[in-house]
Design a protein around this motif. Structure first.
Motif, PDB file in Angstrom:
ATOM      1  N   ALA A   1      42.203  31.269 -79.517  1.00  0.00           N
ATOM      2  CA  ALA A   1      42.418  32.532 -78.804  1.00  0.00           C
ATOM      3  C   ALA A   1      43.818  33.073 -79.093  1.00  0.00           C
ATOM      4  CB  ALA A   1      42.244  32.327 -77.303  1.00  0.00           C
ATOM      5  N   PRO A   2      43.989  34.393 -79.152  1.00  0.00           N
ATOM      6  CA  PRO A   2      45.300  34.997 -79.450  1.00  0.00           C
ATOM      7  C   PRO A   2      46.179  35.094 -78.201  1.00  0.00           C
ATOM      8  CG  PRO A   2      43.660  36.725 -79.276  1.00  0.00           C
ATOM      9  CD  PRO A   2      42.921  35.424 -79.081  1.00  0.00           C
ATOM     10  N   TRP A   3      46.563  33.951 -77.650  1.00  0.00           N
ATOM     11  CA  TRP A   3      47.317  33.969 -76.397  1.00  0.00           C
ATOM     12  C   TRP A   3      48.680  34.625 -76.556  1.00  0.00           C
ATOM     13  CZ3 TRP A   3      44.654  33.469 -72.266  1.00  0.00           C
ATOM     14  CH2 TRP A   3      43.548  32.629 -72.210  1.00  0.00           C
ATOM     15  N   ARG A   4      49.322  34.462 -77.687  1.00  0.00           N
ATOM     16  CA  ARG A   4      50.641  35.074 -77.877  1.00  0.00           C
ATOM     17  C   ARG A   4      50.547  36.599 -77.862  1.00  0.00           C
ATOM     18  NH1 ARG A   4      53.527  31.407 -82.667  1.00  0.00           N
ATOM     19  NH2 ARG A   4      53.509  29.425 -81.501  1.00  0.00           N
ATOM     20  N   LEU A   5      49.557  37.142 -78.536  1.00  0.00           N
ATOM     21  CA  LEU A   5      49.390  38.585 -78.526  1.00  0.00           C
ATOM     22  C   LEU A   5      49.009  39.090 -77.144  1.00  0.00           C
ATOM     23  CD1 LEU A   5      47.503  39.052 -81.925  1.00  0.00           C
ATOM     24  CD2 LEU A   5      49.882  39.619 -81.413  1.00  0.00           C
ATOM     25  N   ILE A   6      48.231  38.309 -76.409  1.00  0.00           N
ATOM     26  CA  ILE A   6      47.876  38.706 -75.044  1.00  0.00           C
ATOM     27  C   ILE A   6      49.113  38.708 -74.163  1.00  0.00           C
ATOM     28  CG2 ILE A   6      46.559  38.024 -72.999  1.00  0.00           C
ATOM     29  CD1 ILE A   6      44.377  37.012 -74.848  1.00  0.00           C
ATOM     30  N   ALA A   7      49.987  37.702 -74.347  1.00  0.00           N
ATOM     31  CA  ALA A   7      51.222  37.669 -73.566  1.00  0.00           C
ATOM     32  C   ALA A   7      52.115  38.867 -73.890  1.00  0.00           C
ATOM     33  CB  ALA A   7      51.962  36.359 -73.829  1.00  0.00           C
ATOM     34  N   VAL A   8      52.208  39.201 -75.178  1.00  0.00           N
ATOM     35  CA  VAL A   8      52.997  40.378 -75.559  1.00  0.00           C
ATOM     36  C   VAL A   8      52.395  41.641 -74.957  1.00  0.00           C
ATOM     37  CG1 VAL A   8      53.740  41.784 -77.506  1.00  0.00           C
ATOM     38  CG2 VAL A   8      53.840  39.291 -77.666  1.00  0.00           C
ATOM     39  N   SER A   9      51.065  41.747 -74.982  1.00  0.00           N
ATOM     40  CA  SER A   9      50.409  42.912 -74.398  1.00  0.00           C
ATOM     41  C   SER A   9      50.651  42.983 -72.902  1.00  0.00           C
ATOM     42  CB  SER A   9      48.908  42.865 -74.697  1.00  0.00           C
ATOM     43  OG  SER A   9      48.246  43.983 -74.159  1.00  0.00           O
ATOM     44  N   ALA A  10      50.682  41.833 -72.221  1.00  0.00           N
ATOM     45  CA  ALA A  10      50.956  41.832 -70.780  1.00  0.00           C
ATOM     46  C   ALA A  10      52.373  42.334 -70.492  1.00  0.00           C
ATOM     47  CB  ALA A  10      50.763  40.422 -70.228  1.00  0.00           C
ATOM     48  N   VAL A  11      53.351  41.893 -71.298  1.00  0.00           N
ATOM     49  CA  VAL A  11      54.732  42.355 -71.102  1.00  0.00           C
ATOM     50  C   VAL A  11      54.826  43.863 -71.337  1.00  0.00           C
ATOM     51  CG1 VAL A  11      57.081  42.183 -72.002  1.00  0.00           C
ATOM     52  CG2 VAL A  11      55.705  40.108 -71.677  1.00  0.00           C
ATOM     53  N   LEU A  12      54.168  44.341 -72.387  1.00  0.00           N
ATOM     54  CA  LEU A  12      54.190  45.776 -72.666  1.00  0.00           C
ATOM     55  C   LEU A  12      53.510  46.576 -71.554  1.00  0.00           C
ATOM     56  CD1 LEU A  12      53.356  45.732 -76.494  1.00  0.00           C
ATOM     57  CD2 LEU A  12      55.577  46.195 -75.442  1.00  0.00           C
TER      58      LEU A  12
END
Length: 449
Positions: free
Chosen positions: A99-110
């Protein structure tokens, strides 16, 4: 279809992209359509749900859009992060990749930064109307919810919605946002949380179902091949097994009799020779049943298979009862190979299959290369309108080579390739002797490969 003159210089590009799309299988076509739909959606929402309401709020009062510029920039960055995120998220849902957890975390911050910027926009001189603000608030959380819906279950997504809603409501109240905006925030966030699974997760579910169906078709084909091999093995065992056992026993008996000088040994070996010849004939009969094909059965099967694959099959055939059986068997292989090529190497909507028994050697579509122009002949033609550019330049496979060998054994010829009208055809021409037409299966006909 529109031509080059309708689009100017963009015509060849348009048709090239269309051919590329049609060149893919149905599963690949749906997958590409789903991915590009999800890729484009957030960009449309960025301008429709974020940029347009802000411009509408600033236009009547001629206010500066500088306070809204950071929100738009964050939206563009969110869209840029969303594309690789949804690509990896779909792969995770459909194929089980990480799963792309890093991209999801970045999307959450944005998303959190965008919410803060919207709150600051409310407190600035640019005060959108409540309806415009609710529309603006839809976008910041949408990319995050979309990516999250691909990697977690629905109940966990509901929990995330509840926690983020409480945090955002409390934060906006502490920041001094108008109560009317805060009161409508849970509804806006609920719409975003529901809209994301309806788009991303629904497409992912469809792609996963299509992958399972595709794998099931492959497994069914492999099982059919295995079943046919087992049936062939059973037939060979039933035909040869008993005879080999008897041959072994009689050979052993003949050896013992020969050592004792008894004349019965020669009789036993004669019986062994006869049984070996009988076994050889029976094996040939079994193999011939597998190698020979029935023309009428193959014609009916071709229509059924093509229609099941969504290809309209238009068949025009004449009575072939007077055609020698060996010729019919070879033509049946032509029909089988042609049907396989349409299914595997074309994306056809219509297939035309024509069978002609003529007296002048032609078959209604011109002569085959190298075919005689006089005397009776049988001609079978398969055409389709789904020729692919890569199929045109592909080297002829073993199936076509096998057809040429079978046809050459009975003096037949084979034409295959694109036609000037855009269709792709496969045409077999087999000359017939007049006595063959009169007597049916001539005993002197050459055996098909």
């Amino acid at each position: 279809m529109y031509g080059v003159e309708d689009y100017g210089g963009a015509g060849p590009v348009f048709h090239g992209q269309l051919r590329k799309l049609r060149g893919r299988g149905r599963v690949a076509q749906v997958s590409m359509w789903a991915r590009w739909s999800l890729y484009v959606a957030p960009w449309l929402m960025l301008f429709g749900w974020l940029f347009a309401p802000i411009v509408a709020a600033a236009a009547p009062e001629h206010l500066s859009l500088l306070p809204a510029l950071p929100i738009v920039v964050l939206g563009l960055v969110q869209c840029g992060v969303y594309i690789p995120g949804v690509r990896r998220g779909l792969s995770h849902y459909v194929y089980g990749t990480p799963a792309p957890w890093r991209l999801i975390a970045v999307s959450a911050v944005l998303s959190a930064a965008s919410v803060v910027m919207v709150t600051m926009l409310i407190m600035s001189e640019l005060r959108p109307k409540p309806g415009d603000l609710f529309t603006v608030m839809l976008f910041p959380t949408l990319p995050f919810n979309s990516l999250l819906s691909l990697v977690i279950k629905k109940r966990w997504q509901a929990l995330v919605y509840g926690v983020t809603t409480v945090l955002m409501v409390v934060g906006m109240l502490l920041a001094g946002a108008p109560p009317v905006f805060v009161a409508g925030l849970p509804i806006v966030l609920a719409i975003s949380a529901v809209f994301a699974p309806l788009t991303c997760r629904s497409w992912a579910w469809i792609l996963a179902a299509m992958r399972e169906l595709d794998e099931a078709k492959g497994a069914q084909a492999r099982l059919a091949v295995a079943e046919e091999r087992l049936r062939f093995a059973r037939d060979m065992h039933d035909v040869v097994g008993r005879n080999l056992a008897v041959i072994a026993l009689k050979s052993e008996l003949a050896v013992r009799l020969a050592r004792k000088g008894r004349p019965e040994a020669a009789d036993q070996m004669a019986e062994v020779q006869q049984m070996a010849q009988d076994s050889q004939r029976e094996v040939r009969d079994v193999v011939r049943a597998y190698r020979e094909a029935d023309l009428q059965v193959e014609l009916a099967g071709a229509r059924a298979v093509l229609q099941a694959a969504g290809v309209q099959c238009l068949m025009d055939q004449e009575d072939s009862a007077d055609v020698p059986q060996q010729v019919q068997s070879v033509l049946a292989w032509v029909v089988r190979e042609g049907t396989t090529n349409v299914l595997r190497h074309a994306n056809a909507a219509t297939c035309w299959l024509t069978l002609r028994v003529t007296a002048d050697g032609t078959g209604g579509g011109g002569r085959a290369a190298g075919a005689s122009s006089s005397g009776p002949a049988v001609v079978i033609t398969m055409e389709n309108d789904g020729v692919l550019e890569e199929a045109v330049h592909r080297d002829a496979g073993s199936g076509i080579a096998g057809l040429r060998e079978r046809l050459a054994a009975i003096d037949g010829t084979l034409d295959i390739g694109p036609r000037p009208d855009g269709r792709f055809w496969l045409r077999a021409h087999v000359p017939l002797e007049k006595d063959q037409m009169a007597e049916g299966d001539a005993p002197g006909a050459a055996a098909a490969g």
